[in-house]
Design a protein around this motif. Structure first.
Motif, mmCIF file in Angstrom:
data_model
loop_
_atom_site.group_PDB
_atom_site.id
_atom_site.type_symbol
_atom_site.label_atom_id
_atom_site.label_comp_id
_atom_site.label_asym_id
_atom_site.label_seq_id
_atom_site.Cartn_x
_atom_site.Cartn_y
_atom_site.Cartn_z
ATOM 1 N N LEU A 114 0.837 -1.199 0.000
ATOM 2 C CA LEU A 114 0.000 0.000 0.000
ATOM 3 C C LEU A 114 0.872 1.249 0.000
ATOM 4 O O LEU A 114 2.001 1.227 0.516
ATOM 5 C CB LEU A 114 -0.892 0.048 1.246
ATOM 6 N N ASN A 115 0.331 2.314 -0.568
ATOM 7 C CA ASN A 115 0.880 3.645 -0.351
ATOM 8 C C ASN A 115 0.004 4.329 0.700
ATOM 9 O O ASN A 115 -1.217 4.350 0.557
ATOM 10 C CB ASN A 115 0.883 4.455 -1.646
ATOM 11 N N VAL A 116 0.622 4.874 1.723
ATOM 12 C CA VAL A 116 -0.114 5.508 2.812
ATOM 13 C C VAL A 116 0.334 6.966 2.927
ATOM 14 O O VAL A 116 1.526 7.233 3.138
ATOM 15 C CB VAL A 116 0.117 4.786 4.154
ATOM 16 N N THR A 117 -0.607 7.883 2.752
ATOM 17 C CA THR A 117 -0.343 9.294 3.011
ATOM 18 C C THR A 117 -0.788 9.586 4.432
ATOM 19 O O THR A 117 -1.954 9.392 4.774
ATOM 20 C CB THR A 117 -1.109 10.194 2.023
ATOM 21 N N LEU A 118 0.142 10.036 5.271
ATOM 22 C CA LEU A 118 -0.107 10.126 6.707
ATOM 23 C C LEU A 118 0.215 11.525 7.208
ATOM 24 O O LEU A 118 1.254 12.105 6.855
ATOM 25 C CB LEU A 118 0.775 9.107 7.434
ATOM 26 N N SER A 125 -13.952 6.058 5.283
ATOM 27 C CA SER A 125 -14.632 5.223 4.291
ATOM 28 C C SER A 125 -13.580 4.375 3.597
ATOM 29 O O SER A 125 -12.439 4.806 3.419
ATOM 30 C CB SER A 125 -15.393 6.081 3.268
ATOM 31 N N PHE A 126 -13.976 3.168 3.210
ATOM 32 C CA PHE A 126 -13.016 2.259 2.586
ATOM 33 C C PHE A 126 -13.748 1.093 1.941
ATOM 34 O O PHE A 126 -14.923 0.840 2.225
ATOM 35 C CB PHE A 126 -12.017 1.735 3.630
ATOM 36 N N ALA A 167 -7.503 -1.927 0.154
ATOM 37 C CA ALA A 167 -6.615 -1.432 -0.897
ATOM 38 C C ALA A 167 -6.789 0.060 -1.110
ATOM 39 O O ALA A 167 -5.949 0.704 -1.743
ATOM 40 C CB ALA A 167 -6.881 -2.178 -2.207
ATOM 41 N N GLY A 168 -7.865 0.635 -0.577
ATOM 42 C CA GLY A 168 -8.094 2.063 -0.697
ATOM 43 C C GLY A 168 -9.034 2.531 0.394
ATOM 44 O O GLY A 168 -9.933 1.801 0.807
ATOM 45 N N GLY A 169 -8.816 3.737 0.872
ATOM 46 C CA GLY A 169 -9.690 4.289 1.901
ATOM 47 C C GLY A 169 -9.066 5.518 2.527
ATOM 48 O O GLY A 169 -7.911 5.865 2.248
ATOM 49 N N ASP A 170 -9.837 6.200 3.335
ATOM 50 C CA ASP A 170 -9.312 7.363 4.056
ATOM 51 C C ASP A 170 -9.996 7.468 5.408
ATOM 52 O O ASP A 170 -11.120 6.989 5.598
ATOM 53 C CB ASP A 170 -9.505 8.650 3.250
ATOM 54 N N VAL A 171 -9.309 8.106 6.336
ATOM 55 C CA VAL A 171 -9.839 8.246 7.690
ATOM 56 C C VAL A 171 -9.268 9.504 8.319
ATOM 57 O O VAL A 171 -8.137 9.917 8.003
ATOM 58 C CB VAL A 171 -9.486 7.002 8.541
ATOM 59 N N ALA A 207 -5.278 9.917 7.324
ATOM 60 C CA ALA A 207 -4.554 8.908 6.556
ATOM 61 C C ALA A 207 -5.347 8.545 5.308
ATOM 62 O O ALA A 207 -6.580 8.512 5.330
ATOM 63 C CB ALA A 207 -4.309 7.653 7.394
ATOM 64 N N LYS A 208 -4.628 8.298 4.232
ATOM 65 C CA LYS A 208 -5.237 7.854 2.987
ATOM 66 C C LYS A 208 -4.467 6.648 2.484
ATOM 67 O O LYS A 208 -3.242 6.675 2.406
ATOM 68 C CB LYS A 208 -5.214 8.976 1.933
ATOM 69 N N LEU A 209 -5.194 5.576 2.158
ATOM 70 C CA LEU A 209 -4.600 4.347 1.671
ATOM 71 C C LEU A 209 -4.899 4.193 0.193
ATOM 72 O O LEU A 209 -6.029 4.445 -0.244
ATOM 73 C CB LEU A 209 -5.159 3.132 2.419
ATOM 74 N N ALA A 210 -3.903 3.785 -0.586
ATOM 75 C CA ALA A 210 -4.096 3.559 -2.014
ATOM 76 C C ALA A 210 -3.164 2.465 -2.484
ATOM 77 O O ALA A 210 -2.044 2.304 -1.966
ATOM 78 C CB ALA A 210 -3.848 4.844 -2.811
#
Length: 386
Positions: free
Chosen positions: A119-123, A335-336, A346-350, A378-381
């Motif tokens: 995963l790529n995680v923007t934190l 949501s994810f 595999a994708g989502g944000d919180v 955080a955003k997951l992609a």
């Protein structure tokens, strides 16, 4: 740079304490007056479910805020109150509020323990307003950790405890999966032309090889997060790993033991520690099934957190200082899209926010309070195809 990062992570929580005028301005800027932080915005049935779960009331009988058996109006549980809401020997409980429409399906994780998922995680982690660590882009690899000798028996015991809490009883005797989320790359989320300064790039580069280990139960409950930094890394970076673990937990849906359909939602009650603050909280998460397409389930999640006791120990220049939590407000949303074969979506944000009014030792609550704030996003992609 190392000392600056450590200072930001340790001292950020007590920003706004310098003088009464400064505290008043910080409180006004944060939307917190004498009445304390604004109440969280969780409306409709989800809000009712949060209140019901906090009080132990049956569905449809939301308690009055501030009542003896209701959620604490100040956001701060007494220790006996927290133990009554969730006994110390109960790791979590899952309560179905609505089973949703037809068709319904039994949700269950089916993870290949030999798989690797990236995963790529923007934190982002903000402490005390503008302070905090820079927004980061992390590459993260998820794998099942090799079990240590005797881990199976321990996992079985943990599974049994989870079943007693109302989790998926059929799988209660199975061992938890030991997961390791390893950081494979780390850089700033946004950079000027030419990239980050070399000193900052060197500090962030030490995050590579760090990890967060945690347990994933048969009911898909993530717990026991343990951050591990390389020896050469700046200790001030540990809140990054704490925040990564918190984001993973918020976006990992514990699964009920009954079939559910679109529109279903359930409450998960457990304990957590706020990233960057070391604050133990009693956490209520409401997971709602927005839609089901094949084996992919789209979720939304609303979170409410209460302090588990009024004491908060913070580091100070002359040693630790114990502050009293006068009022606290914490809520979040996410949501994810989840599928049974993945450790994490595999994708989502919180996003998650904690805002508190703290009283220094020996001070009166009405006379001298400081504002503390921690915000996590955080955003997951999925990584881009090579």
């Amino acid at each position: 740079m190392a000392s600056a990062l450590a200072a930001a992570s340790l001292a950020g929580l007590t920003a706004g304490c310098d003088d009464d005028k400064g505290k008043a301005q910080v409180a006004a800027d944060a939307g917190a007056g004498d009445a304390g932080p604004a109440q969280p915005v969780i409306g409709g049935k989800l809000g009712e479910a949060v209140a019901q779960a906090a009080s132990g009331s049956p569905a449809g009988a939301a308690p009055t805020a501030g009542a003896a058996d209701g959620p604490p109006e100040t956001g701060v549980f007494t220790l006996p109150g927290a133990a009554a809401a969730l006994p110390k020997d109960t790791p979590y409980k899952i309560e179905i509020i609505t089973e949703g429409g037809e068709p319904r399906a039994q949700l269950a994780a089916k993870i290949d323990p030999k798989s690797e998922q990236k995963l790529n995680v923007t934190l982002a982690l903000r402490m005390g307003g503008p302070q905090g660590l820079p927004n980061l882009e992390l590459g993260v690899s998820f794998k099942a950790d090799k079990p240590k000798e005797g881990a199976g028996a321990a996992g079985a015991a943990a599974g049994t405890a989870g079943a007693a809490a109302g989790a998926a009883g059929a799988a209660a005797g199975a061992a938890a999966t030991k997961v390791i989320a390893q950081v494979t790359s780390a850089t700033l989320a946004s950079m000027s032309l030419g990239g980050p300064p070399k000193e900052l790039a060197d500090v962030l580069g030490k995050l590579k090889g760090s990890s967060v280990r945690y347990d994933l139960s048969p009911a898909n409950v993530a717990s026991n997060f343990k951050p591990e930094l390389p020896k050469e890394a700046d200790p001030g970076l540990e809140p990054v790993l704490e925040a990564l673990g918190e984001a993973i937990g918020l976006l990992t849906p514990p699964l009920p033991d009954k079939p559910v359909g679109a529109g279903a939602y359930w409450m998960v009650t457990d304990r957590a520690v706020v990233s960057g603050a070391g604050l133990p909280v009693l956490r209520y998460r409401v997971f709602k099934v927005e839609k089901i397409e094949g084996d992919t389930v789209s979720f939304s999640v609303d979170t409410r957190q209460y302090a588990e006791g009024a004491d908060l120990r913070l580091p100070g220049p002359n040693g630790d200082v114990t502050m009293t939590i006068d009022r606290i407000e914490s809520s979040g949303k996410g949501s994810f899209a989840w599928s049974p074969s993945r450790f994490v979506p595999a994708g989502g944000d919180v996003s998650q926010r904690v805002q508190a009014l703290l009283v220094p030792p020996g001070a009166q609550p009405a006379a001298q309070r400081s504002v503390a704030q921690v915000e996590l996003t955080a955003k997951l992609a999925a990584p881009a195809a090579q």
